[in-house]
Design a protein around this motif. Sequence first.
Motif, PDB file in Angstrom:
ATOM      1  N   ALA A 129       1.014  -0.681  -0.330  1.00 19.53           N
ATOM      2  CA  ALA A 129      -0.151   0.193   0.165  1.00 19.53           C
ATOM      3  C   ALA A 129       0.950   1.141   0.221  1.00 19.53           C
ATOM      4  O   ALA A 129       2.019   1.192   0.334  1.00 19.53           O
ATOM      5  CB  ALA A 129      -1.016   0.472   0.953  1.00 19.53           C
ATOM      6  N   ILE A 130       0.559   2.680  -0.644  1.00 20.61           N
ATOM      7  CA  ILE A 130       1.505   3.937  -0.490  1.00 20.61           C
ATOM      8  C   ILE A 130       0.006   4.933   0.461  1.00 20.61           C
ATOM      9  O   ILE A 130      -1.024   4.897   0.254  1.00 20.61           O
ATOM     10  CB  ILE A 130       1.507   4.140  -2.166  1.00 20.61           C
ATOM     11  N   VAL A 131       1.273   5.597   0.927  1.00 19.23           N
ATOM     12  CA  VAL A 131       0.776   6.679   1.848  1.00 19.23           C
ATOM     13  C   VAL A 131       0.933   7.810   1.380  1.00 19.23           C
ATOM     14  O   VAL A 131       1.757   7.605   0.157  1.00 19.23           O
ATOM     15  CB  VAL A 131       0.893   6.653   3.017  1.00 19.23           C
ATOM     16  N   ASN A 132      -0.282   9.575   1.374  1.00 16.33           N
ATOM     17  CA  ASN A 132      -0.168  10.226   0.627  1.00 16.33           C
ATOM     18  C   ASN A 132       0.766  10.774   1.999  1.00 16.33           C
ATOM     19  O   ASN A 132       0.319  11.154   3.222  1.00 16.33           O
ATOM     20  CB  ASN A 132      -1.058  10.826  -0.223  1.00 16.33           C
ATOM     21  N   SER A 133       1.832  12.175   1.444  1.00 19.94           N
ATOM     22  CA  SER A 133       1.630  13.872   2.029  1.00 19.94           C
ATOM     23  C   SER A 133       1.925  12.888   3.559  1.00 19.94           C
ATOM     24  O   SER A 133       1.903  13.459   4.427  1.00 19.94           O
ATOM     25  CB  SER A 133       0.521  14.700   2.356  1.00 19.94           C
ATOM     26  N   LEU A 134       3.694  12.364   3.734  1.00 22.12           N
ATOM     27  CA  LEU A 134       4.066  11.779   4.843  1.00 22.12           C
ATOM     28  C   LEU A 134       4.525  12.786   5.564  1.00 22.12           C
ATOM     29  O   LEU A 134       5.812  13.676   5.375  1.00 22.12           O
ATOM     30  CB  LEU A 134       4.843  10.367   4.576  1.00 22.12           C
ATOM     31  N   GLU A 135       4.360  12.738   6.900  1.00 23.07           N
ATOM     32  CA  GLU A 135       5.121  14.005   7.620  1.00 23.07           C
ATOM     33  C   GLU A 135       5.909  13.484   9.365  1.00 23.07           C
ATOM     34  O   GLU A 135       4.843  12.216   9.174  1.00 23.07           O
ATOM     35  CB  GLU A 135       4.853  15.080   7.602  1.00 23.07           C
ATOM     36  N   LYS A 136       6.308  13.411   9.200  1.00 23.22           N
ATOM     37  CA  LYS A 136       7.081  13.645  11.238  1.00 23.22           C
ATOM     38  C   LYS A 136       6.874  14.307  11.820  1.00 23.22           C
ATOM     39  O   LYS A 136       7.232  15.560  12.152  1.00 23.22           O
ATOM     40  CB  LYS A 136       8.690  12.966  11.208  1.00 23.22           C
ATOM     41  N   ARG A 137       6.387  13.827  13.517  1.00 22.39           N
ATOM     42  CA  ARG A 137       6.175  14.790  14.076  1.00 22.39           C
ATOM     43  C   ARG A 137       5.854  14.108  15.542  1.00 22.39           C
ATOM     44  O   ARG A 137       5.528  13.158  15.767  1.00 22.39           O
ATOM     45  CB  ARG A 137       4.458  15.205  13.753  1.00 22.39           C
ATOM     46  N   ASP A 138       6.382  14.312  16.047  1.00 22.55           N
ATOM     47  CA  ASP A 138       7.147  14.013  17.664  1.00 22.55           C
ATOM     48  C   ASP A 138       7.084  12.044  18.073  1.00 22.55           C
ATOM     49  O   ASP A 138       6.957  11.611  18.537  1.00 22.55           O
ATOM     50  CB  ASP A 138       5.842  14.005  18.818  1.00 22.55           C
ATOM     51  N   ASP A 139       8.391  12.174  17.003  1.00 26.36           N
ATOM     52  CA  ASP A 139       8.958  10.744  17.762  1.00 26.36           C
ATOM     53  C   ASP A 139       8.040  10.117  16.244  1.00 26.36           C
ATOM     54  O   ASP A 139       8.111   8.892  16.540  1.00 26.36           O
ATOM     55  CB  ASP A 139       9.577  10.774  18.452  1.00 26.36           C
ATOM     56  N   LYS A 140       7.193  10.570  15.373  1.00 27.77           N
ATOM     57  CA  LYS A 140       5.267   9.788  14.853  1.00 27.77           C
ATOM     58  C   LYS A 140       5.269   9.900  13.789  1.00 27.77           C
ATOM     59  O   LYS A 140       5.405  11.355  13.107  1.00 27.77           O
ATOM     60  CB  LYS A 140       3.784   9.849  15.951  1.00 27.77           C
ATOM     61  N   TYR A 141       4.817   8.555  12.538  1.00 29.54           N
ATOM     62  CA  TYR A 141       4.293   9.197  11.120  1.00 29.54           C
ATOM     63  C   TYR A 141       3.270   9.454  10.953  1.00 29.54           C
ATOM     64  O   TYR A 141       1.997   8.572  11.698  1.00 29.54           O
ATOM     65  CB  TYR A 141       5.466   8.185  10.270  1.00 29.54           C
ATOM     66  N   LEU A 147      -3.780   4.380  -0.047  1.00 31.75           N
ATOM     67  CA  LEU A 147      -4.440   4.474  -1.103  1.00 31.75           C
ATOM     68  C   LEU A 147      -4.054   2.721  -0.996  1.00 31.75           C
ATOM     69  O   LEU A 147      -2.853   2.512  -0.909  1.00 31.75           O
ATOM     70  CB  LEU A 147      -3.282   4.701  -2.563  1.00 31.75           C
ATOM     71  N   LEU A 148      -4.937   1.934  -1.286  1.00 31.60           N
ATOM     72  CA  LEU A 148      -4.979   0.576  -0.550  1.00 31.60           C
ATOM     73  C   LEU A 148      -5.195   0.287  -2.064  1.00 31.60           C
ATOM     74  O   LEU A 148      -6.254   0.517  -3.262  1.00 31.60           O
ATOM     75  CB  LEU A 148      -6.183   0.376  -0.017  1.00 31.60           C
ATOM     76  N   ILE A 163       5.202   0.721   1.287  1.00 31.84           N
ATOM     77  CA  ILE A 163       6.480   0.363   0.870  1.00 31.84           C
ATOM     78  C   ILE A 163       6.564   1.767   1.147  1.00 31.84           C
ATOM     79  O   ILE A 163       7.818   2.352  -0.383  1.00 31.84           O
ATOM     80  CB  ILE A 163       5.879   0.034  -0.794  1.00 31.84           C
ATOM     81  N   ASN A 164       5.832   2.655   1.816  1.00 31.92           N
ATOM     82  CA  ASN A 164       6.934   4.043   2.159  1.00 31.92           C
ATOM     83  C   ASN A 164       8.195   4.367   2.372  1.00 31.92           C
ATOM     84  O   ASN A 164       8.668   2.926   3.293  1.00 31.92           O
ATOM     85  CB  ASN A 164       6.582   5.140   2.155  1.00 31.92           C
ATOM     86  N   PHE A 165       9.307   5.051   1.487  1.00 33.77           N
ATOM     87  CA  PHE A 165      11.015   5.694   3.121  1.00 33.77           C
ATOM     88  C   PHE A 165      10.922   6.585   2.236  1.00 33.77           C
ATOM     89  O   PHE A 165      10.446   7.698   1.350  1.00 33.77           O
ATOM     90  CB  PHE A 165      11.496   4.531   2.681  1.00 33.77           C
ATOM     91  N   VAL A 166      11.984   7.455   3.664  1.00 31.31           N
ATOM     92  CA  VAL A 166      11.742   8.691   3.136  1.00 31.31           C
ATOM     93  C   VAL A 166      13.822   8.978   3.436  1.00 31.31           C
ATOM     94  O   VAL A 166      14.541   7.622   3.485  1.00 31.31           O
ATOM     95  CB  VAL A 166      11.908   9.506   4.604  1.00 31.31           C
ATOM     96  N   ASP A 167      14.107   9.390   2.318  1.00 28.36           N
ATOM     97  CA  ASP A 167      15.351   9.949   2.665  1.00 28.36           C
ATOM     98  C   ASP A 167      16.123  11.162   3.831  1.00 28.36           C
ATOM     99  O   ASP A 167      16.165  12.113   2.702  1.00 28.36           O
ATOM    100  CB  ASP A 167      15.951  10.109   0.909  1.00 28.36           C
ATOM    101  N   VAL A 168      16.734  11.001   4.302  1.00 36.21           N
ATOM    102  CA  VAL A 168      16.916  11.620   6.022  1.00 36.21           C
ATOM    103  C   VAL A 168      17.988  10.855   5.912  1.00 36.21           C
ATOM    104  O   VAL A 168      18.328  10.473   6.760  1.00 36.21           O
ATOM    105  CB  VAL A 168      15.695  12.102   6.855  1.00 36.21           C
ATOM    106  N   ASN A 169      19.096  11.670   5.608  1.00 31.49           N
ATOM    107  CA  ASN A 169      21.115  11.111   5.693  1.00 31.49           C
ATOM    108  C   ASN A 169      20.512   9.709   6.138  1.00 31.49           C
ATOM    109  O   ASN A 169      20.881   9.124   6.842  1.00 31.49           O
ATOM    110  CB  ASN A 169      21.510  12.218   7.641  1.00 31.49           C
ATOM    111  N   GLY A 170      20.195   9.426   4.906  1.00 31.82           N
ATOM    112  CA  GLY A 170      19.839   7.838   4.539  1.00 31.82           C
ATOM    113  C   GLY A 170      18.871   7.441   4.516  1.00 31.82           C
ATOM    114  O   GLY A 170      17.696   8.468   4.356  1.00 31.82           O
ATOM    115  N   ASN A 185       1.313  -1.094   9.117  1.00 31.91           N
ATOM    116  CA  ASN A 185       2.785  -1.447   9.540  1.00 31.91           C
ATOM    117  C   ASN A 185       3.827  -1.257   8.058  1.00 31.91           C
ATOM    118  O   ASN A 185       2.700  -1.025   6.987  1.00 31.91           O
ATOM    119  CB  ASN A 185       3.013  -2.431  10.011  1.00 31.91           C
ATOM    120  N   SER A 186       4.839  -1.666   7.919  1.00 34.59           N
ATOM    121  CA  SER A 186       5.783  -0.912   6.696  1.00 34.59           C
ATOM    122  C   SER A 186       5.685  -2.923   6.862  1.00 34.59           C
ATOM    123  O   SER A 186       5.395  -3.616   6.722  1.00 34.59           O
ATOM    124  CB  SER A 186       7.435  -1.185   7.170  1.00 34.59           C
TER     125      SER A 186
END
Length: 829
Positions: A129-141, A147-148, A163-170, A185-186
């Motif tokens: 599945a795919i999520v839209n507009s991913l952001e991190k707040r207070d150590d949670k995403y 999108l199912l 299957i989302n991933f973020v590119d932040v220093n790795g 879950n991932s």
Amino acid sequence: MKLNQKIIERRRILSISILLLVFLFIIVSPKISDSINNSVESVFVKVNGEGVVDSNIVIIKITEKDISALGGWPLKRSYYALLLNKLNKFNVSKIGLEIFLASNNSNQKIYNSLIINEIKERNNIVLSAIVNSLEKRDDKYFAESLLLPELKTEYPESKIGHINFVDVNGYIIPQKIIVAENEINSFSQMLVENQKDGELKINFYSSFEKFNSYSLLEFFAASENNPTLKDKLKNKIILIGVTDPTIGKSVSTPFNDVLAGIGIHAFAVDNILTNRNLNNTYYNYSLIFFSLIILISILTLKKYQLYFYSGAAIVLLFLSHLLFSLYFLELYYSAFIIPLVSLILFELFILFAEREVELNSVFSENEILLKALSTKESKLVLLERELSKTNEPPIELQNKIEQLKEEIHQIKLSNELNETPHQIGSENERKNFFGIIYAGAAIESIVKVILKVAPTDATVLISGDSGSGKELVANAIHSLSKRSRKEIIAFNCAAIPENLLESELFGHVKGAFTDASKDKIGRFEAANNGTIFLDEIGETSEKFQTKLLRVLQSGEFQKVGSTETQKVDVRVIAASNKDLAEQVNQNNFREDLYYRLNVITIEVPNLNKRKEDIPFLAEYFANKEAEGLQISAAVMSVLQENSWKGNVRELESSIKRAAIFAKSEGRNIIQLCDIPDNLAKSGRTDLRLLILNSLREKGFSHSAISETAKELGNISRTIVSENFRGIFFEEYVNANYNFNQAVSTIADSEQKEIVEKIKKKGETYLINIEKDLVKLESSSFEEVKREFVSKYKNLPQKYHIYLDEIIQRTINNLKHITPSVQFPNKNYK
């Protein structure tokens, strides 16, 4: 150079300022520091080499070739249904379908039921599945929407993972993402049934090719033809995904320039199974830790900062690598790399600046002599105290004290006279008679003869050694004669080969010999109604002397190749450094020509017979080089004591050289260090002699350079070593490039061990020059000199002329040999 407390504090403040600026830079430019951190980590991974991935993971990759063979993208869902069916028959543990099966393709819906049947049968399949507009707040995403896959809507019990991933220093995969009031879950977490929160930072410790994998077509073929495939896939985790870079998103890793999305999730599953994921728990804490270490070192260190910072950088890199290799621990590497590199560069700047000041401004030669004097005086006080405590002092101690007293006396005397300009007594007056500088009676008597002879047309014979001023006498005679309206024609008979002498003096006609392409006027014809000066007349042959006699008797001559007789009116002034009367007695010179020339004889004395003129000549030559340039009393004493075998010409050359060295050091006085050493090797105490004597006393031992530097007042050992290099160059050139002779002169000893040490040093100097010339591959001296700045930089100016000559000679030698020559076997010895 010892730094006082004030300088240490100033240095400390500058270092802290640099540290603050660096950390401000790290905060303001996080992308640069992140880039450094990633680069360091990538190096660590590559240094460790490729690891072994978990064998429980098998990849079925849909390649570009598969897509082309199966009708293009997207593939028919019947292929997925067939694939899942075959895998379930092989009793695999889990199946992850990394391909997002969207719901916008009505043609594919007819096959959904087949796939759903496989999901229902084993319940071991995870869809993506795919999520839209991913952001991190207070150590949670958090995400705005989810999108199912279409299969999830048709069969809600289907297992899914994002299957989302973020590119932040790795590359980081959020283990759980909150969408509205639900959590997802991932994809990798669902495959291993791991329910941990937080993030998974992927450790790409190997290449994607290390995973067990099959292309889709390979798998279909193997499932039909390979009976062992079932055993190979039993209880394995299967990941299915696309590797065609034109379809899916790809990233770059240490071992793969292009890694498809399926590869990212394969490493995520591997990291969870093997606990190899990167641990960035202490990432921000390490920034504070490294900052404190560097700050404390700046505040506490008083010396050896450069060595500490360099060592600290190496140690911290080593420890960081060790923690990364053992525990996959990530640290803020740029937090120590950028500050320490900046501080190292700062310390190197300080070091080179101190060296430059030390070599170029702090220690002039005279200041070093004064430091040496102070050191020797302190040593004398200690020895005299030791002597006073002893009832029967040993002879050796007394001799040492007497030697020190003599050395101190010589340095004081030499230094005092070397600083004081020479003053010529008021009772003498310098005279300049048509360029002849004099004050004494010897030249005065010659001037009187010139005044009498000049107005006549009488032939004059001038005798005297080379360099004594014979041509100046000839010029003075001509200038005072009635022929002075024309320039005097000067001709050196010894400078022209015998076969060309007649043509040069009498001329030739066209065709007289092979190269005679046109008529040529000879010197006698050019001097008609004027004066000709024939220098070195004693070097001519008897045949030529016969023709010259005819010109002197009648003024007649014939050009080479002509029968026509020409007549000229020329006054002849001849000169010779030989005793022509003796040459006549030995039948080497025509007697009749001698008497024809010897109408008036003027004998120019050697310089050592007119020493009263030396101060006037020296000052005249010095002022020709630079107005107001003075000569020290010590130098003038040396000049007056010298024998001057080269006469006035040698004196002029010596003053010209000394003036160049004095001006290069910004002095308006010529001192002992400026004049050639061969003028006064004894009775002269200068830095060269002090260094050479000290090294000789110490047998040119390994520590001789350092001990000599200490003995001369704790000066830099670079000053001593560079002066010795210059001394070698000077002796090597003065010995006409005879290596053994130069070594022998420097050693002043027959001890084989000392000679070998100097030979080794000398060979190193010369070999380094030749090796660098071979690398440079240039025969232009000017270009070489520009490239060899480092070889000249610390070498005292007075030795540059010798290095110039050695480089020019080496360039000429290299033109005739191959670069593969064995350097130590060259003719240095």
